[in-house]
Design a protein around this motif. Structure first.
Motif, mmCIF file in Angstrom:
data_model
loop_
_atom_site.group_PDB
_atom_site.id
_atom_site.type_symbol
_atom_site.label_atom_id
_atom_site.label_comp_id
_atom_site.label_asym_id
_atom_site.label_seq_id
_atom_site.Cartn_x
_atom_site.Cartn_y
_atom_site.Cartn_z
ATOM 1 N N LEU A 651 0.826 -1.209 0.000
ATOM 2 C CA LEU A 651 0.000 0.000 0.000
ATOM 3 C C LEU A 651 0.857 1.254 0.000
ATOM 4 C CD1 LEU A 651 -2.987 0.795 0.067
ATOM 5 C CD2 LEU A 651 -2.829 0.903 2.553
ATOM 6 N N HIS A 652 2.030 1.205 0.643
ATOM 7 C CA HIS A 652 2.929 2.354 0.665
ATOM 8 C C HIS A 652 3.427 2.699 -0.740
ATOM 9 C CE1 HIS A 652 3.716 3.545 4.858
ATOM 10 N NE2 HIS A 652 3.369 2.303 5.155
ATOM 11 N N ARG A 653 3.539 1.687 -1.593
ATOM 12 C CA ARG A 653 4.070 1.921 -2.940
ATOM 13 C C ARG A 653 2.985 2.091 -3.993
ATOM 14 N NH1 ARG A 653 7.285 -2.362 -0.924
ATOM 15 N NH2 ARG A 653 6.010 -3.867 -2.070
ATOM 16 N N ALA A 654 1.730 1.808 -3.622
ATOM 17 C CA ALA A 654 0.655 1.805 -4.610
ATOM 18 C C ALA A 654 0.428 3.188 -5.203
ATOM 19 C CB ALA A 654 -0.632 1.286 -3.969
ATOM 20 N N LEU A 655 0.461 4.230 -4.374
ATOM 21 C CA LEU A 655 0.209 5.577 -4.871
ATOM 22 C C LEU A 655 1.318 6.016 -5.838
ATOM 23 C CD1 LEU A 655 -1.926 7.748 -4.524
ATOM 24 C CD2 LEU A 655 -0.524 8.785 -2.729
ATOM 25 N N GLU A 656 2.591 5.660 -5.500
ATOM 26 C CA GLU A 656 3.709 6.020 -6.367
ATOM 27 C C GLU A 656 3.616 5.298 -7.713
ATOM 28 O OE1 GLU A 656 7.204 5.022 -4.268
ATOM 29 O OE2 GLU A 656 6.795 6.342 -2.552
ATOM 30 N N ARG A 657 3.124 4.072 -7.684
ATOM 31 C CA ARG A 657 3.058 3.262 -8.908
ATOM 32 C C ARG A 657 1.745 3.458 -9.679
ATOM 33 N NH1 ARG A 657 5.488 -2.493 -6.527
ATOM 34 N NH2 ARG A 657 7.574 -1.681 -6.023
ATOM 35 N N ASP A 658 0.895 4.380 -9.221
ATOM 36 C CA ASP A 658 -0.357 4.705 -9.907
ATOM 37 C C ASP A 658 -1.236 3.461 -10.031
ATOM 38 O OD1 ASP A 658 -2.134 6.441 -11.076
ATOM 39 O OD2 ASP A 658 -1.362 6.146 -13.097
ATOM 40 N N GLU A 659 -1.369 2.721 -8.918
ATOM 41 C CA GLU A 659 -2.172 1.499 -8.919
ATOM 42 C C GLU A 659 -3.620 1.727 -8.489
ATOM 43 O OE1 GLU A 659 1.643 -1.418 -7.811
ATOM 44 O OE2 GLU A 659 -0.023 -1.171 -6.393
ATOM 45 N N PHE A 660 -3.940 2.935 -8.016
ATOM 46 C CA PHE A 660 -5.315 3.222 -7.600
ATOM 47 C C PHE A 660 -6.137 3.689 -8.802
ATOM 48 C CE2 PHE A 660 -3.111 3.973 -3.472
ATOM 49 C CZ PHE A 660 -3.759 2.980 -2.761
ATOM 50 N N GLU A 661 -7.431 3.424 -8.736
ATOM 51 C CA GLU A 661 -8.344 3.924 -9.756
ATOM 52 C C GLU A 661 -9.704 4.158 -9.114
ATOM 53 O OE1 GLU A 661 -9.908 0.134 -12.146
ATOM 54 O OE2 GLU A 661 -7.695 0.312 -12.211
ATOM 55 N N LEU A 662 -10.514 4.992 -9.734
ATOM 56 C CA LEU A 662 -11.842 5.311 -9.228
ATOM 57 C C LEU A 662 -12.903 4.663 -10.111
ATOM 58 C CD1 LEU A 662 -11.632 9.087 -8.224
ATOM 59 C CD2 LEU A 662 -11.489 7.082 -6.755
ATOM 60 N N HIS A 663 -13.895 4.084 -9.425
ATOM 61 C CA HIS A 663 -15.114 3.628 -10.093
ATOM 62 C C HIS A 663 -16.243 4.544 -9.636
ATOM 63 C CE1 HIS A 663 -13.810 -0.691 -11.344
ATOM 64 N NE2 HIS A 663 -12.896 0.219 -11.633
ATOM 65 N N TYR A 664 -17.227 4.686 -10.488
ATOM 66 C CA TYR A 664 -18.285 5.666 -10.236
ATOM 67 C C TYR A 664 -19.639 4.955 -10.238
ATOM 68 C CZ TYR A 664 -14.438 8.731 -11.467
ATOM 69 O OH TYR A 664 -13.218 9.370 -11.501
ATOM 70 N N GLN A 665 -20.397 5.106 -9.098
ATOM 71 C CA GLN A 665 -21.729 4.497 -8.997
ATOM 72 C C GLN A 665 -22.773 5.599 -9.199
ATOM 73 O OE1 GLN A 665 -22.657 2.440 -5.323
ATOM 74 N NE2 GLN A 665 -24.104 1.091 -6.378
ATOM 75 N N LEU A 682 -13.242 4.152 -4.416
ATOM 76 C CA LEU A 682 -11.829 3.833 -4.628
ATOM 77 C C LEU A 682 -11.639 2.337 -4.848
ATOM 78 C CD1 LEU A 682 -8.880 4.883 -4.624
ATOM 79 C CD2 LEU A 682 -8.831 4.461 -2.145
ATOM 80 N N ARG A 683 -10.788 1.991 -5.815
ATOM 81 C CA ARG A 683 -10.384 0.606 -6.070
ATOM 82 C C ARG A 683 -8.852 0.567 -6.182
ATOM 83 N NH1 ARG A 683 -14.901 0.483 -4.836
ATOM 84 N NH2 ARG A 683 -16.662 -0.565 -5.858
ATOM 85 N N TRP A 684 -8.305 -0.609 -5.871
ATOM 86 C CA TRP A 684 -6.838 -0.789 -5.942
ATOM 87 C C TRP A 684 -6.533 -1.921 -6.919
ATOM 88 C CZ3 TRP A 684 -3.401 -2.789 -1.277
ATOM 89 C CH2 TRP A 684 -2.061 -2.801 -1.688
ATOM 90 N N ARG A 685 -5.819 -1.591 -7.967
ATOM 91 C CA ARG A 685 -5.395 -2.586 -8.942
ATOM 92 C C ARG A 685 -4.099 -3.215 -8.437
ATOM 93 N NH1 ARG A 685 -8.513 -4.722 -12.830
ATOM 94 N NH2 ARG A 685 -9.242 -2.598 -13.334
ATOM 95 N N HIS A 686 -4.254 -4.218 -7.547
ATOM 96 C CA HIS A 686 -3.089 -4.856 -6.921
ATOM 97 C C HIS A 686 -2.324 -5.670 -7.971
ATOM 98 C CE1 HIS A 686 -0.706 -7.378 -4.198
ATOM 99 N NE2 HIS A 686 -0.977 -6.491 -3.247
ATOM 100 N N PRO A 687 -0.975 -5.547 -8.005
ATOM 101 C CA PRO A 687 -0.216 -6.247 -9.059
ATOM 102 C C PRO A 687 -0.313 -7.759 -8.989
ATOM 103 C CG PRO A 687 1.260 -5.287 -7.413
ATOM 104 C CD PRO A 687 -0.110 -4.751 -7.121
ATOM 105 N N GLU A 688 -0.669 -8.316 -7.826
ATOM 106 C CA GLU A 688 -0.731 -9.770 -7.685
ATOM 107 C C GLU A 688 -2.164 -10.266 -7.447
ATOM 108 O OE1 GLU A 688 1.889 -10.722 -4.527
ATOM 109 O OE2 GLU A 688 3.716 -10.095 -5.590
ATOM 110 N N ARG A 689 -2.957 -9.493 -6.672
ATOM 111 C CA ARG A 689 -4.283 -9.962 -6.278
ATOM 112 C C ARG A 689 -5.386 -9.389 -7.152
ATOM 113 N NH1 ARG A 689 -4.623 -9.068 0.086
ATOM 114 N NH2 ARG A 689 -6.673 -9.964 -0.323
#
Length: 904
Positions: A651-665, A682-689
């Motif tokens: 999670l510490h590296r996710a913001l630097e690696r631009d792994e977050f994305e927004l979905h809109y309801q 908010l959603r997290w595009r985890h590189p492994e999960r």
């Protein structure tokens, strides 16, 4: 007259010898120079002609070789002709140069003639070779080859004369060298004769002088030896001026030989006055006068070296009369060391008597020779009572025989011993004593005495015990602290590693609701609770077990020896039972439970860090289960902790690696079906999960504080997307963004919101901030202040999860809110539960009265929607109406522009 004749004779012989040496050197140089010239001439004569012959012969042989090769091939190629022309040209150049030598011009002319005949014969053979190669070869054999051999033979005739000339030059050089060598030998013999005679006369004259000088030197050396060998400084005076000093005096007064070369007076070597105030110069002159009249004087005197240092000395004054002159001798013996020893002895005696430590000096057998006053004060024995007795009379009997044997072995090996010992006073009191024993030996290494120095350390021992207690024990509960707990746990681990069948357990304990009691009843009540809890914990374990306070309301226990984890569980249950009765805090009864985590050695860890960490994790699981419970550590718990740690790191590296994305309801008007806006999720595009929802990581982000930068990113991204939609599809639509509790308390929240609006260009009325009711009620006054500060920017507010917290019309009137968002738990059973239906109706009615919008989230079934449409001005959100989608899909939904509820 004899000395003059000898001197003149020596001078004449020296000049003759010098002249002979000069001539000998010149003749030697001449001989070497002539020899070098002759050798150079020999070389030139022997090599010049031979070199000329060699060059011509090589060219002739080269020409003949080329021609014979052509005959063998029966063909003369163009390259062969070219090579023959080059060789002929080279020979012509050599011959032109050689015929210019007048000494051998005739001989070389003959050689040139023979070569021209050879060349003409070769030319004829070459002409025949064009028509009849065999005839050409026959002509070469019969005519050309004999001429060629004659040419070579003629060339070789140059060699014997050249060798003869070299021999003649060599013989001349040898003759010149022999003449120079003989001349040089003769001059050397002449010079040797003159030098030997000069040396003999010189030696004869010098031996006489040396004999007389040796007698004087012997007498002077004897005097200087006695003068310099003295360890005392010796000063010789004439008329109060120093004429000589020995080495000891120079060292004593810090002088150099250069200092004594001038006009040095004895007054400069003494202070202006003596210790009794008498002027030094006048008094010393008076003493010298007494010596001249009455003889030698001997007394103590103070001198001063050139570096300003004054020192005491024993001074002897003696006089020697030489004719009408008198020489005064001052013999100075520095007694500084003796004076210092006397002072040291006096100080030592005073220190011995005035020392606050008891001192006893014994002889080699150990019998007491003397003691000081402190000895009497500490032991109660007078000096007369212990003289001649053995120090064993002070023994308390607490130390064993082995202790004293070890002590004397140390004294025998190192000469000293020190340590703590218990002795007894005369009145029978036993007290701790710090004792130093030193061995004293003479110059031969033989033991002469023993010195014992001791002090009463009763007060120090008490102070040390108090300090150690403060260092190792908690001051509030009097339990071992973290330091002592760690030390005892190390001891238990050490014992367990030595005995493989040894098991022990570590407990981590935490009081439930301690902060609530501290905040509501005050820190004094909290301290009372900790003291009573410590008492109950001590009463629940064995004496061999350790109960410690780690800090705050955290405690640890080491069960030093158990059979298995069941024993630890039994102790934990005993502790839980001990906490069931109420605690009495400031006269009130308060019920407090405790949560316990347990790890067992070696199954759950083999070192302190792992055991404590695992027990701590087990304790948090017990606290998560509601408290007043215990949990044993298991592997699943450790795996869950490791997974959480890995998630936190990623999670510490996710913001630097631009792994977050927004979905809109989407949010729709339940009456018209019109699209009103979106909620950014908010959603997290985890590189492994893969894609993770907020439940998987928002809790970790909240705990670590990462929620603040993540929330700022969400704010900027959502505002930018909303403004993009406004530009592409004009119309008013709200963008709802959630604020977490930690983000809401951020001091720079207003700045973040303002920056997001300015950068994106989104109008302030298009942004709606969602805050849960629980977050608002945590600190109502602060929440009101923050929300009013944000309201000044023009943004809207909605209360999320409304109805699950401390719902109150009083606070709703104080807050600058625009909408209430009904919690999904009420919508879920809306069609089946009359209570939920009544609550929803009440919320809608209250919102209409306050002029607030109502948002119903979690609409997943048609009956739920049908009931909500019975009310007016309801905004709907849920899977039935639309799932959270990426920005591209949401854009298509806006572009469609059709009412959503028509299809439901």
């Amino acid at each position: 007259m004899r000395k003059l004749i000898v001197s003149n004779l020596l001078l004449i012989m020296f000049l003759v010898g010098a002249a002979s040496g000069f001539f000998m050197s010149n003749i030697g140089w001449w001989g070497l120079h002539r020899g070098a010239q002759d050798l150079e001439q020999v070389y030139l004569r022997s090599t010049e002609v031979l070199k000329q012959v060699e060059d011509v012969e090589k060219a002739v042989l080269r020409c003949q070789s080329l021609f014979v090769d052509a005959l063998k091939k029966q063909q003369l190629t163009a390259s062969d002709k070219m090579a023959l022309m080059q060789v002929d040209t080279e020979l012509e150049r050599h011959f032109n140069k050689l015929q210019s030598d007048p000494a051998r011009a005739e001989q070389w002319s003959h050689v040139v003639h023979l070569h021209s005949r050879v060349a003409a014969s070769r030319q004829h053979a070459m002409t025949l070779m064009a028509s009849d190669p065999n005839a050409a070869y026959q002509f070469h054999t019969n005519n050309t080859l004999p001429l060629f051999n004659q040419l070579i033979s003629t060339l070789h005739q140059f060699i014997p004369p050249a060798m003869l000339a070299s021999e003649q030059a060599y013989e001349k050089a040898v003759a010149d060298n022999r003449f120079a060598r003989n001349t040089l030998l003769g001059m050397s013999l002449l010079a040797t004769v003159f030098f030997c005679m000069t040396a003999w006369l010189t030696y004869r004259e010098s031996m006489e002088r040396r004999r007389k000088s040796a007698e004087l030197d012997q007498e002077h050396t004897l005097f200087r030896t006695l003068f310099e060998a003295s360890n005392d400084g010796v000063i010789l005076l004439n008329e109060n001026r120093i004429v000589d000093l020995n080495s000891a005096a120079l060292r004593m007064f810090r002088l150099t030989n250069a200092d004594t070369g001038g006009d040095l007076a004895v007054d400069t070597l003494q202070p202006e006055s003596q210790p009794d105030g008498t002027p030094s110069a006048a008094k010393l002159r008076a003493r010298i006068d007494d010596c001249l009249k009455r003889g030698s004087q001997h007394f103590e005197w103070h001198f001063q070296s050139t570096d300003g240092k004054t020192f005491p000395a024993e001074l002897s004054i003696d006089v020697a009369h030489l004719g009408d002159k008198s020489t005064i001798q001052l013999t100075v013996r520095d007694i500084t060391r003796r004076k210092n020893s006397e002072n040291s002895m006096r100080l030592a005696n005073q220190a011995f008597e005035n020392s606050l430590e008891g001192i006893a000096i014994t002889d080699a057998k150990g019998d007491i020779l003397t003691v000081n006053s402190a000895f009497t004060s500490i032991t109660g024995y007078q000096r007369e009572e212990v003289l001649g007795r053995n120090p064993r009379l002070l023994s308390s009997g607490r130390q064993s025989r082995e202790f004293y044997d070890e002590m004397w072995r140390a004294i025998d090996s190192s000469g000293k011993w020190q340590g703590e010992i218990w002795n007894i006073r005369k009145n029978g009191d036993i007290y701790p004593q710090w004792l130093n024993i030193s061995r004293v030996t003479d110059e031969h290494g033989k033991v002469t005495n023993f010195v014992g120095v001791f002090s009463d350390i009763s007060e120090r021992k008490s102070a040390e015990e108090r300090i150690l207690h403060q260092v190792y024990y908690d001051q509030l509960t009097d339990l071992p602290n973290r330091v002592l707990f760690t030390d005892r746990l190390n001891q238990v681990i050490g014992m367990a590693k030595r005995h493989t069948d040894h098991h022990f357990a570590v407990m981590f304990l935490d009081l439930d609701r301690f902060k609530l009691i501290n905040d509501s009843m005050g820190h004094d009540a909290g301290d009372q609770l900790l003291q009573q809890a410590a008492h109950r914990l001590r009463g629940s374990v064995r004496e061999s077990d350790t109960v410690a306070r780690m800090g705050g309301d955290e405690f640890t226990i080491v069960l030093s020896e158990i059979k298995n984890s069941k024993d630890a569980a039994n102790v934990a249950q005993k502790i839980l039972d001990a906490f069931r009765p109420p605690f009495h805090l400031n006269g009130e009864e308060v019920f407090v439970s405790i949560s316990i985590g347990i790890s067992v050695y070696p199954d759950d860890g083999n070192n302190i860090e792992i055991l404590l960490k695992n027990a701590d994790m087990a304790m948090y699981r017990a606290k998560g289960a509601g408290g007043s419970w215990f949990e044993l550590y298991d592997e699943d718990l450790g795996n869950a902790a490791n997974q959480r740690l890995a998630m936190e790191s990623a999670l510490h590296r996710a913001l630097e690696r631009d792994e977050f994305e927004l979905h809109y309801q989407p949010q729709f008007d339940c009456d018209s079906g019109k699209l009103l806006g979106f909620e950014a999720l908010l959603r997290w595009r985890h590189p492994e999960r893969g894609l993770l929802g907020p439940d998987a990581f928002l809790g970790i982000a909240e705990e670590t504080g990462l929620i603040v930068p993540i929330g700022e990113w969400v704010m900027h991204t959502a505002c930018t997307q909303a403004q993009t939609w406004r530009r592409d599809f004009p119309g008013h639509r709200l963008m709802a963004v959630n604020l977490s509790g930690r983000q809401f308390q951020s001091t720079d929240l207003a700045g973040q919101v303002s920056a997001a609006l300015q950068r994106s260009g989104l109008p302030h009325f298009c942004l709606e901030l969602e805050i849960t009711e629980t977050v608002v009620m945590q600190n109502l006054e602060t929440s009101i202040s923050i929300m009013h500060q944000l309201a000044e920017l023009g943004v809207q507010f909605s209360i999320d999860d409304f109805g699950t917290g401390h719902s109150s019309l009083a606070y709703l009137k104080k807050l600058p809110i625009h909408a209430l968002k009904i919690d999904r738990t009420f919508i879920r059973d809306l069609a089946t539960d009359q209570d939920d239906a009544a609550i929803v109706s009440a919320i809608v009615a209250m919102a209409n009265k306050l002029g607030l919008r109502v948002v119903a989230e979690g609409i997943e079934e048609k009956p739920q929607l049908a009931l909500l449409r019975q009310h007016k001005n309801i905004v709907g959100q849920g899977y039935l109406l639309g799932r959270p989608v990426a920005a591209d899909a949401a854009t298509k939904l806006i572009a469609d522009g059709k009412p959503r509820l028509a299809a439901v």
